[in-house]
Scaffold this active site. Sequence first.
Site, PDB file in Angstrom:
ATOM      1  N   ASP A 106       9.454  -1.062   2.253  1.00 31.21           N
ATOM      2  CA  ASP A 106       8.816  -1.260   4.047  1.00 31.21           C
ATOM      3  C   ASP A 106       8.586  -0.178   3.775  1.00 31.21           C
ATOM      4  O   ASP A 106       9.409   1.138   3.880  1.00 31.21           O
ATOM      5  CB  ASP A 106       9.411  -1.786   5.140  1.00 31.21           C
ATOM      6  CG  ASP A 106       9.006  -1.169   6.605  1.00 31.21           C
ATOM      7  OD1 ASP A 106       8.094  -0.777   6.797  1.00 31.21           O
ATOM      8  OD2 ASP A 106       9.949  -1.659   7.054  1.00 31.21           O
ATOM      9  N   ILE A 107       7.090   0.224   4.173  1.00 32.81           N
ATOM     10  CA  ILE A 107       7.084   2.343   3.903  1.00 32.81           C
ATOM     11  C   ILE A 107       7.268   2.987   5.021  1.00 32.81           C
ATOM     12  O   ILE A 107       7.890   4.191   4.800  1.00 32.81           O
ATOM     13  CB  ILE A 107       4.827   2.096   3.876  1.00 32.81           C
ATOM     14  CG1 ILE A 107       4.920   3.426   3.156  1.00 32.81           C
ATOM     15  CG2 ILE A 107       4.445   1.616   5.266  1.00 32.81           C
ATOM     16  CD1 ILE A 107       3.213   3.565   2.638  1.00 32.81           C
ATOM     17  N   ASN A 156      -7.479   1.381  10.956  1.00 34.00           N
ATOM     18  CA  ASN A 156      -9.076   0.710  11.799  1.00 34.00           C
ATOM     19  C   ASN A 156      -9.827   2.066  12.980  1.00 34.00           C
ATOM     20  O   ASN A 156      -9.052   2.758  13.192  1.00 34.00           O
ATOM     21  CB  ASN A 156      -9.040  -0.456  12.631  1.00 34.00           C
ATOM     22  CG  ASN A 156      -8.258  -0.291  14.571  1.00 34.00           C
ATOM     23  OD1 ASN A 156      -8.500   0.972  14.428  1.00 34.00           O
ATOM     24  ND2 ASN A 156      -6.935  -1.609  13.519  1.00 34.00           N
ATOM     25  N   GLY A 179      -0.098  -6.063  10.483  1.00 28.00           N
ATOM     26  CA  GLY A 179      -0.004  -5.398   9.392  1.00 28.00           C
ATOM     27  C   GLY A 179       0.895  -4.427   9.206  1.00 28.00           C
ATOM     28  O   GLY A 179       1.490  -4.001   9.990  1.00 28.00           O
ATOM     29  N   VAL A 180       0.317  -3.447   8.376  1.00 28.48           N
ATOM     30  CA  VAL A 180       1.105  -1.800   8.219  1.00 28.48           C
ATOM     31  C   VAL A 180       0.861  -0.998   9.276  1.00 28.48           C
ATOM     32  O   VAL A 180       1.735  -0.267   9.528  1.00 28.48           O
ATOM     33  CB  VAL A 180       0.521  -1.741   6.556  1.00 28.48           C
ATOM     34  CG1 VAL A 180      -0.179  -0.732   6.794  1.00 28.48           C
ATOM     35  CG2 VAL A 180       1.999  -0.257   6.483  1.00 28.48           C
ATOM     36  N   ASP A 181       0.155  -1.222  10.191  1.00 33.91           N
ATOM     37  CA  ASP A 181      -0.667  -0.293  10.772  1.00 33.91           C
ATOM     38  C   ASP A 181       0.263  -0.315  12.566  1.00 33.91           C
ATOM     39  O   ASP A 181       0.583   0.198  12.553  1.00 33.91           O
ATOM     40  CB  ASP A 181      -2.125  -0.376  11.412  1.00 33.91           C
ATOM     41  CG  ASP A 181      -2.555   0.477  12.531  1.00 33.91           C
ATOM     42  OD1 ASP A 181      -2.505   2.001  12.282  1.00 33.91           O
ATOM     43  OD2 ASP A 181      -3.777   0.109  12.790  1.00 33.91           O
ATOM     44  N   THR A 208      -6.251  -4.441   1.108  1.00 36.80           N
ATOM     45  CA  THR A 208      -6.268  -5.575   0.529  1.00 36.80           C
ATOM     46  C   THR A 208      -5.617  -6.704   1.424  1.00 36.80           C
ATOM     47  O   THR A 208      -4.875  -7.803   1.127  1.00 36.80           O
ATOM     48  CB  THR A 208      -5.435  -5.662  -0.653  1.00 36.80           C
ATOM     49  OG1 THR A 208      -4.156  -5.112  -0.733  1.00 36.80           O
ATOM     50  CG2 THR A 208      -5.468  -4.134  -1.714  1.00 36.80           C
ATOM     51  N   GLY A 209      -5.123  -6.176   2.852  1.00 41.31           N
ATOM     52  CA  GLY A 209      -4.563  -7.447   3.673  1.00 41.31           C
ATOM     53  C   GLY A 209      -5.508  -7.783   4.417  1.00 41.31           C
ATOM     54  O   GLY A 209      -6.478  -8.726   4.120  1.00 41.31           O
ATOM     55  N   TYR A 268      -7.720  -7.096   5.371  1.00 40.21           N
ATOM     56  CA  TYR A 268      -9.404  -6.295   5.349  1.00 40.21           C
ATOM     57  C   TYR A 268      -9.873  -7.030   3.964  1.00 40.21           C
ATOM     58  O   TYR A 268     -11.376  -6.735   3.766  1.00 40.21           O
ATOM     59  CB  TYR A 268      -9.312  -4.908   5.232  1.00 40.21           C
ATOM     60  CG  TYR A 268     -10.273  -3.804   6.360  1.00 40.21           C
ATOM     61  CD1 TYR A 268     -10.216  -4.656   7.913  1.00 40.21           C
ATOM     62  CD2 TYR A 268      -9.767  -2.513   6.388  1.00 40.21           C
ATOM     63  CE1 TYR A 268      -9.669  -4.495   8.963  1.00 40.21           C
ATOM     64  CE2 TYR A 268     -10.151  -2.085   7.775  1.00 40.21           C
ATOM     65  CZ  TYR A 268     -10.599  -3.085   8.760  1.00 40.21           C
ATOM     66  OH  TYR A 268     -10.018  -2.649  10.341  1.00 40.21           O
TER      67      TYR A 268
HETATM   68  N1  AR6 Z   1       4.745  -1.794   4.190  1.00 40.76           N
HETATM   69  C1  AR6 Z   1       4.193  -1.454   3.111  1.00 40.76           C
HETATM   70  N2  AR6 Z   1       3.293  -2.398   3.578  1.00 40.76           N
HETATM   71  C2  AR6 Z   1       2.711  -3.323   4.458  1.00 40.76           C
HETATM   72  C3  AR6 Z   1       3.845  -3.293   5.513  1.00 40.76           C
HETATM   73  C4  AR6 Z   1       4.547  -2.379   5.025  1.00 40.76           C
HETATM   74  N3  AR6 Z   1       5.704  -2.187   6.523  1.00 40.76           N
HETATM   75  N4  AR6 Z   1       3.573  -4.498   6.147  1.00 40.76           N
HETATM   76  C5  AR6 Z   1       2.189  -4.542   5.604  1.00 40.76           C
HETATM   77  N5  AR6 Z   1       2.054  -3.668   4.730  1.00 40.76           N
HETATM   78  P1  AR6 Z   1      -3.555  -5.025   6.145  1.00 40.76           P
HETATM   79  P2  AR6 Z   1      -6.011  -3.615   5.766  1.00 40.76           P
HETATM   80  C6  AR6 Z   1       0.718  -4.260   3.613  1.00 40.76           C
HETATM   81  O1  AR6 Z   1      -3.218  -5.591   6.642  1.00 40.76           O
HETATM   82  O2  AR6 Z   1      -5.920  -4.697   4.230  1.00 40.76           O
HETATM   83  C7  AR6 Z   1      -4.305  -3.723  10.595  1.00 40.76           C
HETATM   84  O3  AR6 Z   1      -4.665  -4.789  12.063  1.00 40.76           O
HETATM   85  C8  AR6 Z   1       0.023  -5.764   3.259  1.00 40.76           C
HETATM   86  O4  AR6 Z   1       0.364  -6.483   2.559  1.00 40.76           O
HETATM   87  O5  AR6 Z   1      -1.839  -3.848   7.261  1.00 40.76           O
HETATM   88  O6  AR6 Z   1      -6.124  -2.039   4.936  1.00 40.76           O
HETATM   89  C9  AR6 Z   1      -5.378  -2.500  11.115  1.00 40.76           C
HETATM   90  O7  AR6 Z   1      -5.043  -2.232  12.213  1.00 40.76           O
HETATM   91  C10 AR6 Z   1      -0.845  -5.509   2.336  1.00 40.76           C
HETATM   92  O8  AR6 Z   1      -0.128  -5.606   0.477  1.00 40.76           O
HETATM   93  O9  AR6 Z   1      -3.964  -3.416   6.273  1.00 40.76           O
HETATM   94  C11 AR6 Z   1      -6.851  -2.928  10.376  1.00 40.76           C
HETATM   95  O10 AR6 Z   1      -7.713  -3.601  11.933  1.00 40.76           O
HETATM   96  C12 AR6 Z   1      -1.344  -4.213   2.631  1.00 40.76           C
HETATM   97  O11 AR6 Z   1      -0.008  -3.472   3.404  1.00 40.76           O
HETATM   98  C13 AR6 Z   1      -6.352  -3.756   9.314  1.00 40.76           C
HETATM   99  O12 AR6 Z   1      -5.640  -4.423   9.410  1.00 40.76           O
HETATM  100  C14 AR6 Z   1      -2.228  -3.684   3.804  1.00 40.76           C
HETATM  101  O13 AR6 Z   1      -2.954  -4.789   4.507  1.00 40.76           O
HETATM  102  C15 AR6 Z   1      -6.717  -3.158   7.896  1.00 40.76           C
HETATM  103  O14 AR6 Z   1      -6.143  -4.102   7.251  1.00 40.76           O
END
Ligand code: AR6
Length: 167
Positions: A9-10, A23, A31-33, A116-117, A119
């Site tokens: 977890d970052i 975003n 997600g990570v945001d 890669t989540g 998006y």
């Molecule tokens: N630590 C590290 N990586 C993580 C964590 C964490 N705590 N949580 C999720 N991931 P995503 P995107 C990974 O969807 O594709 C948001 O709603 C996850 O498994 O977070 O760039 C924003 O507000 C995946 O491998 O980001 C935007 O609307 C990676 O982080 C949208 O999602 C990215 O997944 C951005 O989408």
Amino acid sequence: MGIQVVRGDITTLNVDAIVNAANTSLLGGGGVDGAIHRAAGPELLEACRAIGGCPTGEARITPGFALPARWVIHTVGPVWHGGQGGDEQLASCYRNVFRLVRAHGIRTVAFPSISTGAYRFPVQRAVPIALAEARAALVDNPGLEQVVFVCFDSVVFEAYRSAAGIS
Ligand code: AR6
């Protein structure tokens, strides 16, 4: 030193800066945001609101507030639509983050797998882009000591490990 690939977890990392896959509103999301905003506390949302958004492919910096990291660098990855168009935008995210890293004298920075989540950018296509930009930044910026790729799930972890040549 150099490039490191870890699973986890970052928000828990003790680095100078963590990168957020945000975003264009910079007002939080899933997600990570969502995880970064929860861990940093409400001051992060206030700081992001004051910035007023970020175009795709660009990056903005805020303090880390309650996070162990001093800084959060927010970048907006491309939404995957197929074709080649997203590759350059994804590379631009990494380059703009590394520009802020240099400008702020940041020595250690951790990235999630941008785009890669939610998006849906294909992981196998995103990983070589991320690694190429990290290698270039480590060559260009002697003050940069460590780039950590933090993988939340096993598919992303294995993709980074195999592409980085880590067994
Ligand atoms: N630590 C590290 N990586 C993580 C964590 C964490 N705590 N949580 C999720 N991931 P995503 P995107 C990974 O969807 O594709 C948001 O709603 C996850 O498994 O977070 O760039 C924003 O507000 C995946 O491998 O980001 C935007 O609307 C990676 O982080 C949208 O999602 C990215 O997944 C951005 O989408």
